[in-house]
Scaffold this motif. Structure first.
Motif, PDB file in Angstrom:
ATOM      1  N   TYR A 141      55.583  71.826  37.353  1.00 23.25           N
ATOM      2  CA  TYR A 141      54.579  72.518  36.536  1.00 23.25           C
ATOM      3  C   TYR A 141      55.120  72.809  35.143  1.00 23.25           C
ATOM      4  CZ  TYR A 141      50.955  76.041  35.452  1.00 23.25           C
ATOM      5  OH  TYR A 141      49.920  76.760  34.889  1.00 23.25           O
ATOM      6  N   HIS A 142      54.262  72.609  34.137  1.00 22.64           N
ATOM      7  CA  HIS A 142      54.629  72.839  32.734  1.00 22.64           C
ATOM      8  C   HIS A 142      53.496  73.617  32.076  1.00 22.64           C
ATOM      9  CE1 HIS A 142      55.128  72.042  28.445  1.00 22.64           C
ATOM     10  NE2 HIS A 142      56.319  71.543  28.665  1.00 22.64           N
ATOM     11  N   ASN A 143      53.778  74.852  31.682  1.00 23.30           N
ATOM     12  CA  ASN A 143      52.764  75.663  31.018  1.00 23.30           C
ATOM     13  C   ASN A 143      53.418  76.897  30.414  1.00 23.30           C
ATOM     14  OD1 ASN A 143      50.176  76.380  30.189  1.00 23.30           O
ATOM     15  ND2 ASN A 143      49.714  77.500  32.068  1.00 23.30           N
ATOM     16  N   ASP A 144      52.773  77.443  29.404  1.00 22.91           N
ATOM     17  CA  ASP A 144      53.175  78.725  28.832  1.00 22.91           C
ATOM     18  C   ASP A 144      52.167  79.777  29.289  1.00 22.91           C
ATOM     19  OD1 ASP A 144      55.267  77.502  27.498  1.00 22.91           O
ATOM     20  OD2 ASP A 144      54.090  77.169  25.686  1.00 22.91           O
ATOM     21  N   THR A 145      52.654  80.875  29.843  1.00 26.58           N
ATOM     22  CA  THR A 145      51.790  81.914  30.391  1.00 26.58           C
ATOM     23  C   THR A 145      52.112  83.248  29.728  1.00 26.58           C
ATOM     24  OG1 THR A 145      53.176  82.841  32.155  1.00 26.58           O
ATOM     25  CG2 THR A 145      52.150  80.691  32.587  1.00 26.58           C
TER      26      THR A 145
END
Length: 398
Positions: free
Chosen positions: A147-151
């Motif tokens: 998974y690749h994301n900025d939260t």
């Protein structure tokens, strides 16, 4: 014995980091990312880009909060993996995964509530479906998550972690009983599907955006729409990457500009959500902007050179009829383009042509279009493909 990674023998407390998986994780959602790891492991780098072959807009009418949604279900994602990635479900159960090594030595694909997963930023903060790969070994398990994301709670990046047995027991005991554990086997995938884009229906766009714009609970609506635009943008980035992968080179300027436009919609939506969540006024123009981006998809992705499409269709027809492609060129040997004039063509071959084209272009022809008058010329078959929707994914066997 085939494994994704060996166990790390280090004895230090806590999980041990290993080499992270290499997929285009920035293009994928949290359920796709780890199917992508398996696909590339079995079939080679960039196989996972096939998930972007077909692009369309077909939201389910009743999602969370009664709002329409483009969010694919676990069933949708497993069906896509079977059809496009050569990954077939062999076992699926709703339970916490086990940790005993088995003869196949293949990892399980697990979907669980990210609230209970300590390696993702959602841990302890937000309940959301999330996938990972679980590979049992003699001394514990290896967790793979691409998974690749900025939260709001930090960055998620692809990782691979080795847990010892005692750590594993505590980790898995914390998972809810609704956790889904899936075993997948690899089969040889078919030829790479041709990229296809189905134009969005104007009334569907209006109804979809109108539902979010008119929803009484603005915080809920904008929180959901933040996810929706994130998914829509990633799907378009993935489709563009697949098209570029097939053609080689880089996306053209129109595609790059359109993807930037979608990134702007995502940012605008998140800004609107955060403002309203804090009791501030909702920024104007969001849904108009999203509608413009949806309508612009067709101009960017929906056109493909007519000659290229005709060449692909002619190739499929020639394969079905067992003739050389040159035989199907108008004017060759007096051929006027009417396939029914060929001795090799008949009702059985006509049906096979339809099925092969639907498979090749990942579309489903409308029932009302399937009349002989539309199926006897290459140019008519091309017209069918252009106005067809992406094929619905067949649910995997339980």
């Amino acid at each position: 014995m085939t494994t994704l990674t060996p166990q790390d023998p280090a004895q230090a407390a806590g999980p041990r980091a290993q080499e992270a998986p290499r997929v285009r994780a920035e293009l994928l959602d949290c359920l796709q990312a780890n199917l992508a790891v398996l696909a590339d492991h079995h079939h080679g780098p960039d196989t996972h880009l096939r998930l972007g072959a077909a692009l369309g807009f077909a939201p389910a009418p009743h999602g969370p909060g009664g709002l329409p949604t483009v969010e694919p279900s676990v069933e949708d994602q497993l069906a896509a993996a079977a059809q496009r990635l050569g990954l077939v479900v062999t076992d699926r159960s709703t339970r916490r995964p086990g940790t005993a090594p088995d003869a196949s030595a293949q990892p399980s694909y697990v979907v669980a509530d990210a609230y209970h997963l300590p390696w993702v930023p959602y841990h302890g903060h937000k309940h959301v479906e999330h996938s990972f790969l679980l590979e049992p070994g003699a001394d514990g398990v290896t967790i793979t998550d691409a998974y690749h994301n900025d939260t709001p709670w930090g960055r998620a990046r692809p990782l691979r972690l080795a847990y010892r047995r005692d750590e594993t027991d505590a980790l898995l005991a914390a998972l809810p009983p609704t956790t889904v554990t899936v075993r997948l086997s690899a089969r040889t995938p078919g030829p790479a599907p041709a990229p296809v884009h189905a134009p969005a229906d104007e009334a569907l766009i209006d109804a979809y955006l109108g539902a979010y714009a008119a929803h009484a609970d603005r915080v809920l609506a904008l929180e959901r729409f933040t996810l929706e635009t994130w998914l829509l943008a990633r799907a378009r980035h993935l489709h563009a990457a697949y098209v570029t992968h097939l053609a080689g080179g880089e996306p053209d300027e129109a595609v790059r500009a359109h993807l930037t436009r979608w990134d702007g919609v995502v940012e605008h939506t998140y800004l609107a959500y955060r403002r309203v969540a804090r009791g501030r006024a909702e920024p104007a123009g969001l849904f108009e902007r999203a509608g413009e981006a949806l309508r612009a998809d067709t101009a960017v992705f929906g056109t493909r050179p007519s000659q290229d499409l005709e060449d692909e269709v002619r190739s499929v027809v020639a394969q079905v009829l067992h003739v050389h492609e040159d035989t199907l060129a108008v004017g060759a040997g007096g051929f006027d383009g009417d396939l029914s004039r060929l001795a090799e063509f008949g009702s059985l071959r006509m049906v096979e042509v339809v099925e092969r084209l639907e498979q090749r272009f990942a579309v489903e022809f409308a029932p009302e279009d399937l009349v002989p008058e539309n199926l006897h010329r290459v140019e008519d078959l091309c017209a069918l493909i252009r106005r067809s929707r992406p094929a619905p994914l067949t649910p995997p066997a339980p």
